[in-house]
Design an enzyme around this catalytic site. Sequence first.
Site, PDB file in Angstrom:
ATOM      1  N   HIS A   1     -35.619 142.046   8.015  1.00  0.00           N
ATOM      2  CA  HIS A   1     -36.786 142.861   8.103  1.00  0.00           C
ATOM      3  C   HIS A   1     -37.736 141.964   6.320  1.00  0.00           C
ATOM      4  O   HIS A   1     -36.814 141.078   6.623  1.00  0.00           O
ATOM      5  CB  HIS A   1     -35.991 144.383   7.456  1.00  0.00           C
TER       6      HIS A   1
ATOM      7  N   ASP B   1     -39.399 143.374   3.421  1.00  0.00           N
ATOM      8  CA  ASP B   1     -39.357 144.705   1.917  1.00  0.00           C
ATOM      9  C   ASP B   1     -40.854 145.322   1.809  1.00  0.00           C
ATOM     10  O   ASP B   1     -41.966 144.357   1.809  1.00  0.00           O
ATOM     11  CB  ASP B   1     -39.155 144.058   0.726  1.00  0.00           C
TER      12      ASP B   1
ATOM     13  N   HIS C   1     -36.441 138.147   6.407  1.00  0.00           N
ATOM     14  CA  HIS C   1     -35.237 138.428   5.711  1.00  0.00           C
ATOM     15  C   HIS C   1     -34.252 138.769   5.987  1.00  0.00           C
ATOM     16  O   HIS C   1     -34.186 139.810   6.407  1.00  0.00           O
ATOM     17  CB  HIS C   1     -35.416 137.668   3.847  1.00  0.00           C
TER      18      HIS C   1
ATOM     19  N   ARG D   1     -19.159 140.994   0.702  1.00  0.00           N
ATOM     20  CA  ARG D   1     -20.653 140.011   0.316  1.00  0.00           C
ATOM     21  C   ARG D   1     -20.606 141.412  -1.126  1.00  0.00           C
ATOM     22  O   ARG D   1     -21.026 142.172   0.146  1.00  0.00           O
ATOM     23  CB  ARG D   1     -21.207 138.708   0.858  1.00  0.00           C
TER      24      ARG D   1
HETATM   25  C1  LIG Z   1     -37.703 151.606  -2.123  1.00  0.00           C
HETATM   26  C2  LIG Z   1     -37.293 151.993  -0.791  1.00  0.00           C
HETATM   27  C3  LIG Z   1     -36.894 150.509   0.411  1.00  0.00           C
HETATM   28  C4  LIG Z   1     -36.578 150.307   1.199  1.00  0.00           C
HETATM   29  C5  LIG Z   1     -36.792 150.830   1.657  1.00  0.00           C
HETATM   30  C6  LIG Z   1     -36.165 152.680   0.087  1.00  0.00           C
HETATM   31  O1  LIG Z   1     -37.233 153.902   0.248  1.00  0.00           O
HETATM   32  C7  LIG Z   1     -34.988 152.882  -0.410  1.00  0.00           C
HETATM   33  C8  LIG Z   1     -34.560 151.857   0.290  1.00  0.00           C
HETATM   34  C9  LIG Z   1     -35.119 150.790   0.304  1.00  0.00           C
HETATM   35  C10 LIG Z   1     -34.431 149.649   1.442  1.00  0.00           C
HETATM   36  C11 LIG Z   1     -32.908 148.570   1.144  1.00  0.00           C
HETATM   37  C12 LIG Z   1     -32.073 147.392   2.400  1.00  0.00           C
HETATM   38  C13 LIG Z   1     -33.743 147.333   3.121  1.00  0.00           C
HETATM   39  C14 LIG Z   1     -34.385 147.342   3.428  1.00  0.00           C
HETATM   40  C15 LIG Z   1     -35.919 147.336   4.916  1.00  0.00           C
HETATM   41  C16 LIG Z   1     -33.891 149.297   3.609  1.00  0.00           C
HETATM   42  O2  LIG Z   1     -33.160 149.524   4.592  1.00  0.00           O
HETATM   43  O3  LIG Z   1     -33.856 149.687   3.306  1.00  0.00           O
HETATM   44  C17 LIG Z   1     -35.632 148.465   2.286  1.00  0.00           C
HETATM   45  C18 LIG Z   1     -35.751 149.559   2.150  1.00  0.00           C
HETATM   46  C19 LIG Z   1     -37.541 148.442   1.999  1.00  0.00           C
HETATM   47  O4  LIG Z   1     -37.900 147.285   1.685  1.00  0.00           O
HETATM   48  O5  LIG Z   1     -38.646 149.135   2.776  1.00  0.00           O
HETATM   49  O1  LIG Z   2     -28.500 141.247   1.014  1.00  0.00           O
HETATM   50  C1  LIG Z   2     -29.026 140.298   0.513  1.00  0.00           C
HETATM   51  O2  LIG Z   2     -28.647 139.425   0.685  1.00  0.00           O
HETATM   52  C2  LIG Z   2     -30.288 140.644   1.202  1.00  0.00           C
HETATM   53  C3  LIG Z   2     -30.350 142.818   0.690  1.00  0.00           C
HETATM   54  C4  LIG Z   2     -32.071 143.321   1.614  1.00  0.00           C
HETATM   55  O3  LIG Z   2     -32.491 142.158   1.598  1.00  0.00           O
HETATM   56  C5  LIG Z   2     -32.522 144.348   0.756  1.00  0.00           C
HETATM   57  O4  LIG Z   2     -31.412 144.879   0.236  1.00  0.00           O
HETATM   58  O5  LIG Z   2     -33.914 144.425   0.924  1.00  0.00           O
HETATM   59 FE   LIG Z   3     -34.386 143.097   1.798  1.00  0.00          FE
END
Ligand SMILES: C=C1C[C@]23C[C@@]1(O)CC[C@H]2[C@@]12CCC[C@@](C)(C(=O)O1)[C@H]2[C@@H]3C(=O)O
Ligand SMILES: O=C(O)CCC(=O)C(=O)O
Ligand SMILES: [Fe+2]
Length: 321
Positions: free
Chosen positions: A225, A227, A282, A292
């Site tokens: 994905h 961010d 990533h 981890r």
């Molecule tokens: C602020 C945010 C980014 C995120 C979606 C969220 O609302 C809260 C969780 C964030 C996260 C963390 C893990 C990877 C990710 C893709 C996900 O599923 O939840 C990111 C989201 C993002 O970057 O869009």
């Molecule tokens: O665990 C990791 O190294 C990646 C975590 C991540 O990509 C995320 O929280 O958005």
């Molecule tokens: Fe991420």
Amino acid sequence: MSSTLSDVFRSHPIHIPLSNLRDFKALPDSYTWTPKDDLLFSASASDETLPLIDLSDPNVTTLVGHACTTWGALQITNHGVPSRLLDDIEFLTGSLFRLPVQRKLKAVRSENGVSGYGVARIASFFNKKMWSEGFTVIGSPLQDFRKLWPSHHLKYCEIIEEYGEHMQKLAAKLMWLALGSLGVEEKDIKLAGPNSDFQGTQAATQLNHYPICPEPDRAMGLAAHTDSTLMTILYQNNTAGLQVFRDDVGWVTVPPVPGSLVVNVGDLLHILTNGIFPSVLHRARVNHVRSRFSMAYLWGPPSDLMISPLPKLVDPLQSPL
Ligand SMILES: C=C1C[C@]23C[C@@]1(O)CC[C@H]2[C@@]12CCC[C@@](C)(C(=O)O1)[C@H]2[C@@H]3C(=O)O
Ligand SMILES: O=C(O)CCC(=O)C(=O)O
Ligand SMILES: [Fe+2]
């Protein structure tokens, strides 16, 4: 008709598995990934390395700019975040995920909510389940932490608060370094605010746990994905798992360097720079022998702010990408 990210999430509700991943002796089919589930699942791996940049280097602006342009990511040392605080956030994360499942479920994320315990928000977009559990903190963690640790929540709230303060300052510093490398100044970016310190920006702290996995080669900790942030600052414990992808290179593992932090360019910085900085694809792989933890600070603009390419970075002959 346009829809917001929240609308998309609402139409893809997520299912919280009630099972404890540590109890599986073999990988269930629902957790077994193939290239059908993710086109890049088996893409080639490379031993190239992500730039490791010392923030006290006199040439730091150029180095950060180059890493953001070529990789959309970098690893940093000498960042000023006390190592005691990194130990504290790792301790908090370990303590949280080692709680019994029934306790963690007391703070489960609500169907339309963002804070709390659950699987990654992107889980609903994949057919297979990910070998991980997460906890998202947005704003005060007090209510959730009280449910997890009825008598010790305050000490954990203090750690989250202190971590957020340091990360917010570091994010602003990195943003100036990255944008500075493109010649962007305070006057060019309204988001910086009157004091150029990006006050009003918002953040989520995402704690991730990847338990030991019986068949790591066929499992996925966190699927590929980008961010949706401006920038993400990630601390990983001493177990490797994070990989970044580059078109011409393939998957590159980011080895944990003690005390260092990983910085990802997010989708909003990709837009702000009119595509000059790519947001990095990533993922997290899992491990047969060690669990981890990672702790991500996902940094973004105020939620009501419209983001578009900075006029300074738009070529007069070409409309914004
Ligand atoms: C602020 C945010 C980014 C995120 C979606 C969220 O609302 C809260 C969780 C964030 C996260 C963390 C893990 C990877 C990710 C893709 C996900 O599923 O939840 C990111 C989201 C993002 O970057 O869009
Ligand atoms: O665990 C990791 O190294 C990646 C975590 C991540 O990509 C995320 O929280 O958005
Ligand atoms: Fe991420």
